[in-house]
Enzyme design. Sequence first.
Site, PDB file in Angstrom:
ATOM      1  N   ASP A  31      -8.383  -9.114   4.464  1.00  0.00           N
ATOM      2  CA  ASP A  31      -8.118  -7.945   5.302  1.00  0.00           C
ATOM      3  C   ASP A  31      -9.141  -7.805   6.430  1.00  0.00           C
ATOM      4  O   ASP A  31      -9.996  -6.930   6.364  1.00  0.00           O
ATOM      5  CB  ASP A  31      -8.132  -6.686   4.420  1.00  0.00           C
ATOM      6  CG  ASP A  31      -7.535  -5.494   5.132  1.00  0.00           C
ATOM      7  OD1 ASP A  31      -7.056  -5.653   6.253  1.00  0.00           O
ATOM      8  OD2 ASP A  31      -7.554  -4.390   4.550  1.00  0.00           O
ATOM      9  N   GLU A  45       0.823  -1.215   0.000  1.00  0.00           N
ATOM     10  CA  GLU A  45       0.000   0.000   0.000  1.00  0.00           C
ATOM     11  C   GLU A  45       0.857   1.265   0.000  1.00  0.00           C
ATOM     12  O   GLU A  45       0.625   2.199   0.766  1.00  0.00           O
ATOM     13  CB  GLU A  45      -0.967  -0.024   1.188  1.00  0.00           C
ATOM     14  CG  GLU A  45      -1.936  -1.206   1.127  1.00  0.00           C
ATOM     15  CD  GLU A  45      -2.977  -1.241   2.228  1.00  0.00           C
ATOM     16  OE1 GLU A  45      -2.746  -0.663   3.288  1.00  0.00           O
ATOM     17  OE2 GLU A  45      -4.030  -1.871   2.005  1.00  0.00           O
ATOM     18  N   GLU A  79     -12.414  -1.819  12.150  1.00  0.00           N
ATOM     19  CA  GLU A  79     -12.462  -1.217  10.813  1.00  0.00           C
ATOM     20  C   GLU A  79     -13.619  -1.766   9.975  1.00  0.00           C
ATOM     21  O   GLU A  79     -14.376  -1.009   9.378  1.00  0.00           O
ATOM     22  CB  GLU A  79     -11.126  -1.453  10.095  1.00  0.00           C
ATOM     23  CG  GLU A  79     -11.106  -0.909   8.679  1.00  0.00           C
ATOM     24  CD  GLU A  79      -9.763  -1.094   7.984  1.00  0.00           C
ATOM     25  OE1 GLU A  79      -8.828  -1.658   8.601  1.00  0.00           O
ATOM     26  OE2 GLU A  79      -9.654  -0.677   6.811  1.00  0.00           O
TER      27      GLU A  79
HETATM   28  C1  GCV Z   1      -2.447   0.632   8.327  1.00  0.00           C
HETATM   29  C2  GCV Z   1      -6.031  -2.070   5.616  1.00  0.00           C
HETATM   30  C3  GCV Z   1      -6.424  -0.745   6.193  1.00  0.00           C
HETATM   31  C4  GCV Z   1      -5.243   0.213   6.220  1.00  0.00           C
HETATM   32  C5  GCV Z   1      -4.105  -0.444   6.982  1.00  0.00           C
HETATM   33  C6  GCV Z   1      -3.755  -1.749   6.273  1.00  0.00           C
HETATM   34  C7  GCV Z   1      -2.637  -2.510   6.962  1.00  0.00           C
HETATM   35  O1  GCV Z   1      -5.800  -1.938   4.241  1.00  0.00           O
HETATM   36  O2  GCV Z   1      -7.502  -0.214   5.495  1.00  0.00           O
HETATM   37  O3  GCV Z   1      -5.655   1.408   6.843  1.00  0.00           O
HETATM   38  O4  GCV Z   1      -2.980   0.394   7.051  1.00  0.00           O
HETATM   39  O5  GCV Z   1      -4.887  -2.571   6.252  1.00  0.00           O
HETATM   40  O6  GCV Z   1      -2.953  -3.435   7.678  1.00  0.00           O
HETATM   41  O7  GCV Z   1      -1.487  -2.179   6.762  1.00  0.00           O
END
Ligand code: GCV
Length: 709
Positions: free
Chosen positions: A386, A307, A414
């Site tokens: 995720d 990411e 989340e």
């Molecule tokens: C910290 C998901 C979340 C991101 C997070 C990522 C991760 O994609 O939406 O906010 O980033 O996981 O675990 O690194």
Amino acid sequence: MITPRSADIHAAWLPSEAFRAIGSRRVLVSGPGTGVETVLREVGQACAQHGGSVRRHSPPLVAERSSEGADSASYDLVLALATDRALPVETAARADLRRHQGEGTDTLGEEGFALVRHGDVTIVLADQPAGLLYGLFHVVRLGESAFGPAHPIEVHRPAMRLRIANHWDNIDVHPVMGQVERGYAGGSLFWRDGALRHDLTRVGDYARLLAACGINAITVNNVNVHVTEAHLLTTRLGDVAAIADLVRPYGIRVHLSVNFASPVTLGGMPTADPLEEDVRAWWTETTRRVYETIPDFGGYVVKADSEGQPGPFAYGRSHADGANLLAEALAPFGGVVHWRAFVYNHRQDWRDRSTDRARAAYDHFAPLDGQFRDNVILQVKHGPMDFQTREPVSPVIAAMPGTRLAVEFQATQEYTGQQRHVCYLGPWWSELLHFAPWGVGRDTVADVAAHGSASGAVSAGPGGGLVVVSNVGDDPFWTGHPLAQANLYAFGRLAWSPELDPVAVLDEWIDLTFVPSATTDPDLLRRTLHEVMDDSWQTYERYTAPLGVGFMVRPGHHYGPDVDGYEYTPWGTYHFADRDGVGVDRTRGSGTGFTGQYPSPWSDRYESPRDCPDELLLFFHHVPYGHLLQSGSTVIQHIYDTHFAGAEQVVQTRRRWERVAGLVDPAVHARVTERLDEQVRSAQEWRDQVNTYFFRKSGVPDAHGRRIH
Ligand code: GCV
């Protein structure tokens, strides 16, 4: 103790009332060294509040020792650290323990403790101060029953050596993600507007909460390490040391998320190539300075090539090269690097059916098994996608017998209602920990995290432990939704002891938080909390994305329904619904081949739409709406039924909560009520969007004629 520091802060578990059984007794704390101070302070505060007394016996004080002949008559509770000058009652308790355990097996280790009832005295024995502290909190949990005449000998040692809470906290408020990425409980406990908070009182309180449920480490910054936060490793290291000083008394170590490109961004070097000698020297020297400042520093956490975070791929190097670079720098000091396996292509073309995000972690990491240094811990999210409400266990967990693995859970909600919905995750985590990748009777996910495993047969190495993304912030109720506190508590308890029943853990949390003696109708309160919470994760599952297909959330913030929200995006999170059916074909026969990443028997069970567990059907298969589930229902009718039922359960929950007005702190009651109102609204929105979507796609009416829009 968690005495509210201001009228605005509300207690979590461990209000002073929870210490009544200890605080009203005569207590002796025995053992040298500063580590015992915390136990002494805890007991001292409890006694000051509840009328008991506490004395310290420190072996060097010979005069005191000589007066201990009458110790068993003088004390109700003795908390004794092993020394070469044991008290008589302690010697007797150790003899009892040896008889109970068998000769030579009475070593309790760094964090273990035993509870022995000898005569009229309850004795907590430990080899190290951390064990004594955990023993003390165990007595708090037991309350009066720890002093019952027939209390059996208990011995406790943690299943996992590492039990860590990761904070996704930023120092600077991020323009999109805010102070805490995916945080639903206000700001950060550590950082505020670009700096360390002036008042860190709550950090000490937080450490106490963590210790009381068994968590022994934290990271203090987000795994997405932005520019300011990268400096925690160097120029802002003093801030990390300040936090470490506050949490150390509770046996908690501090770890740091670091940016893989630090040699470039902080060191001004032209490269961060892990095989470059200068880069290695930079990490070695930087890490040496870290340990000079924080001698008990735990280690680094790295999100690399994920990411947008930098990583070894930029230099054509593997993740083993990257992780080993940092591990080498940490090794002389006993530190570890948690290297995250959350690596996938987030710039996928949605038209490309051959790329499957679920495959990514295994494809990247399984070939590297055996190449990581001993102090590398590969941190694997529990599922291949995720942190969805329902996913299979990540196949990486069964694929790397030559690597230490940590399993990562997400307490910050989340994808599970963002601490506006009540969603007790203990049952979900327990189910995941009990999952046996090689089949029933073989090793479980918990076994792998605790001590590693080769093809389902225990290999008694040091496992990587468990990690949780924390759900705590500066909110007066700590977690936004007061009932979400139970998730952090349950994580700690399950990491200590994965075989615990999550409902029993919830019971513990209820007793420690809403102490029975502090309410007029503890039975009604307990019953209501169980009704509200026990099944809340499954209720949430019922009204959100069906049968394991996942997502269907609003892109970006991830709250509330949006069935096609991610369908045509680059994120690799699709459901492929059309007029005939729904689900992702991940079979070897006709799909992405993901089922082949599992060992037998799961590779075959998941491959077959008939044998695949209903709750994961759409994760593994694309099926027609009329497909018959093992439950006997069709897929489409299951969607309608669960969504109507889930939303209705939330309405009932809301009603039940009204019964306990007057039995809990009015502010807590009001906050939960406000959240439940939102949950009722949101669950109905989920129900209506999901049902309407699938009705319009399929044209199949609800068998019961209920209202679909
Ligand atoms: C910290 C998901 C979340 C991101 C997070 C990522 C991760 O994609 O939406 O906010 O980033 O996981 O675990 O690194």
